[in-house]
Design a protein around this motif. Sequence first.
Motif, PDB file in Angstrom:
ATOM      1  N   VAL A   1       0.852  -1.179   0.000  1.00 52.56           N
ATOM      2  CA  VAL A   1       0.000   0.000   0.000  1.00 52.56           C
ATOM      3  C   VAL A   1       0.894   1.237   0.000  1.00 52.56           C
ATOM      4  N   PHE A   2       0.468   2.243  -0.727  1.00 52.13           N
ATOM      5  CA  PHE A   2       1.226   3.493  -0.812  1.00 52.13           C
ATOM      6  C   PHE A   2       0.882   4.379   0.368  1.00 52.13           C
TER       7      PHE A   2
ATOM      8  N   TYR B   1      -0.409   1.582   7.542  1.00 51.89           N
ATOM      9  CA  TYR B   1      -1.855   1.776   7.669  1.00 51.89           C
ATOM     10  C   TYR B   1      -2.611   0.993   6.601  1.00 51.89           C
ATOM     11  N   ALA B   2      -2.077  -0.159   6.208  1.00 48.11           N
ATOM     12  CA  ALA B   2      -2.676  -0.949   5.133  1.00 48.11           C
ATOM     13  C   ALA B   2      -4.089  -1.397   5.464  1.00 48.11           C
ATOM     14  N   ASP B   3      -4.332  -1.827   6.701  1.00 49.89           N
ATOM     15  CA  ASP B   3      -5.676  -2.306   7.046  1.00 49.89           C
ATOM     16  C   ASP B   3      -6.716  -1.189   6.958  1.00 49.89           C
ATOM     17  N   LEU B   4      -6.330   0.035   7.337  1.00 54.51           N
ATOM     18  CA  LEU B   4      -7.265   1.163   7.247  1.00 54.51           C
ATOM     19  C   LEU B   4      -7.491   1.589   5.799  1.00 54.51           C
ATOM     20  N   ILE B   5      -6.416   1.593   5.009  1.00 55.73           N
ATOM     21  CA  ILE B   5      -6.532   2.009   3.607  1.00 55.73           C
ATOM     22  C   ILE B   5      -7.332   0.984   2.810  1.00 55.73           C
ATOM     23  N   LEU B   6      -7.005  -0.288   2.986  1.00 59.89           N
ATOM     24  CA  LEU B   6      -7.733  -1.324   2.242  1.00 59.89           C
ATOM     25  C   LEU B   6      -9.185  -1.422   2.699  1.00 59.89           C
TER      26      LEU B   6
ATOM     27  N   LEU C   1       0.610   9.740   8.304  1.00 65.08           N
ATOM     28  CA  LEU C   1       0.614   9.304   6.903  1.00 65.08           C
ATOM     29  C   LEU C   1       1.557  10.179   6.078  1.00 65.08           C
ATOM     30  N   LEU C   2       1.539  11.485   6.346  1.00 63.84           N
ATOM     31  CA  LEU C   2       2.473  12.388   5.670  1.00 63.84           C
ATOM     32  C   LEU C   2       3.909  12.015   6.012  1.00 63.84           C
ATOM     33  N   TRP C   3       4.149  11.670   7.266  1.00 66.24           N
ATOM     34  CA  TRP C   3       5.500  11.275   7.686  1.00 66.24           C
ATOM     35  C   TRP C   3       5.944  10.015   6.938  1.00 66.24           C
ATOM     36  N   GLU C   4       5.061   9.060   6.743  1.00 65.68           N
ATOM     37  CA  GLU C   4       5.395   7.856   5.985  1.00 65.68           C
ATOM     38  C   GLU C   4       5.778   8.213   4.544  1.00 65.68           C
TER      39      GLU C   4
END
Length: 129
Positions: free
Chosen positions: A35-36, A41-46, A58-61
Amino acid sequence: WDATLEFRVHLKEPKGATLGRYLYKCRVRIIDDEVFPSNKYADLILGKRYDEIPRFHLLWEYVVLNFQYPAFRRKAVILNLYLFIENALQISVLCVKLSLMNILSIGGEDEAVNNREAREEAYTHLVVA
């Protein structure tokens, strides 16, 4: 993070098989399932729960992802250093202007400030700054 990776495979000297006229090469495509910008935070994004993702984290990532590339890292450091120096100069100019405004607005007790020449000199410095 790469969306896809694609390459060709050419088969030579088969053992226990025969290569056909057009069946000696193939294209291999590996689709990245990450996930980009990261899988943190893949579980939240997916799950499409975007409101639950902490925006700053997320910005820090994303920043961490970009800093993996040396060319970007070098340019970002130079740009941020330049912007820091520019901001420091702006703040110092504002401080000088503020102190000169205080000198011009003080009245009464200090004879040097009440002196017309001192006020004109302070005003000249304010205009120059």
